[in-house]
Design a protein around this motif. Structure first.
Motif, short mmCIF file in Angstrom:
data_model
loop_
_atom_site.label_atom_id
_atom_site.label_comp_id
_atom_site.label_asym_id
_atom_site.label_seq_id
_atom_site.Cartn_x
_atom_site.Cartn_y
_atom_site.Cartn_z
N SER A 1 43.82 43.95 36.96
CA SER A 1 44.77 42.91 36.31
C SER A 1 46.09 43.27 36.93
O SER A 1 46.97 42.13 37.43
CB SER A 1 45.80 42.90 34.87
OG SER A 1 46.07 44.40 34.35
N GLU B 1 47.83 41.19 39.92
CA GLU B 1 49.68 40.51 39.56
C GLU B 1 49.97 40.70 41.17
O GLU B 1 50.45 39.85 41.86
CB GLU B 1 49.42 41.18 39.07
CG GLU B 1 51.52 41.31 38.67
CD GLU B 1 52.34 41.88 37.18
OE1 GLU B 1 53.20 42.10 37.19
OE2 GLU B 1 51.13 43.00 37.42
N SER C 1 41.20 40.83 32.63
CA SER C 1 42.51 40.45 33.67
C SER C 1 42.91 39.53 34.29
O SER C 1 44.00 39.34 34.71
CB SER C 1 41.47 41.71 34.56
OG SER C 1 40.59 41.08 35.07
#
Length: 303
Positions: free
Chosen positions: A200, A204, A163
């Motif tokens: 992820s 992000e 990730s």
């Protein structure tokens, strides 16, 4: 002479009994069907072990199956309608931008440098549309149960590493360090591929809303039934009244409206985690940063 009369009387009594019996059964069946049509709860208190009771019971089960199928069909139609509505709403902006950039590119007076810039912008908007379509269909398939998870006990550090890799280039552009604190690897029940996506998405967001040269810390906190994966950033923070709102589909806070985003990432993360028996929470202070906590079940069986 008496015997034929008795036989006739017996036949008449039998016919009358059968008539009353059938009338009673048909009356109960008619009542149940009327209750079903009028959308009332279908009830029948007779639990005796007779042929008519079994018939009534079978009818009730048949009507319940029909009701379930009707509800499922209605839910599917609503899901399709919502998906189409979401698609049209979310694709409107990138599609309008692409149309505008194409018109600009037709202008002969553009320099080569300007032309390259608008070609790049067009590509970015097309990529955004592709990501949106994939995310929406993925979300829809998860919601309807078309996608089923096969989670199994596996070590979590590799999942976390994957990730981090997924957002590494974005973090590098802003010189943001992502640090996994020293910890013992643990076996947790999860689907590696989907959990990488869930983590992820959270990372992000952390990168997107954190200042340059800041740090994002990831730590593991063992608990009795779960292990907590904590992701802490030094970003803009989230107001407490939005803690639950940010996990809704397409929700975007007023303070981040000017930044690129769709409001799908966190919704997809919590959907993926809930499918695995996990969940995610957030704690944050505006201007201080956010702390997302992902909970996954421990492997209590494998030695």
């Amino acid at each position: 002479m008496m015997i034929p009369i008795l036989s006739i009387l017996l036949c008449l009594v039998t016919i009358l009994f059968c008539y009353l019996y059938l009338n009673k059964v048909l009356g109960r069946i008619s009542t149940i069907i009327d209750m079903f049509i009028s959308k009332r709860t279908v009830e029948d208190t007779d639990v005796s072990d007779t042929r008519e009771s079994k018939l009534i019971s079978q009818l009730k089960r048949l009507l319940l199956i029909a009701k379930h199928d009707m509800n499922s069909s209605k839910e599917e139609k609503e899901m399709v309608t919502r998906l189409i509505s979401d698609l049209s709403h979310q694709l409107k902006t990138p599609l309008a931008n692409i149309t505008m950039y194409v018109e600009i590119l037709k202008t002969e007076s553009l320099s080569e440098e300007e032309r390259e810039e608008f070609i790049q912008r067009t590509g970015e908007q097309a990529a955004k549309m592709e990501w949106l379509l994939k995310s929406l269909f993925k979300t829809s398939r998860l919601e309807t149960g078309i996608i089923e998870f096969n989670e199994a006990p596996s070590f979590i550090k590799e999942t976390i590493a994957d990730s981090i890799s997924a957002v590494f280039s974005q973090a590098e552009k802003k010189q943001i360090r992502i640090v996994l604190e020293e910890c013992e690897d643990r076996k947790l029940f999860h689907n590696r591929k989907w959990t990488v996506e869930a983590l992820s998405n959270i990372l992000e967001n952390a990168v997107k809303y954190s200042p340059e040269s800041s740090e994002i810390k990831i730590s593991l906190v063992p608990m009795e039934l779960y292990t907590k994966i904590q992701i802490e950033d030094q970003g803009i923070g989230i107001p407490s009244e939005e803690f639950n709102l940010i996990f809704r589909r397409f929700y975007r806070s007023e303070q981040v409206e000017q930044k690129e985003g769709t409001g799908l990432g966190l919704y997809l993360s919590q959907l993926i985690l809930s499918k695995q028996g996990g969940y995610v929470t957030v704690d944050s202070k505006v201007g201080k940063g956010s702390k997302f906590s992902v909970f996954l079940k421990n492997d209590l069986i494998t030695p």
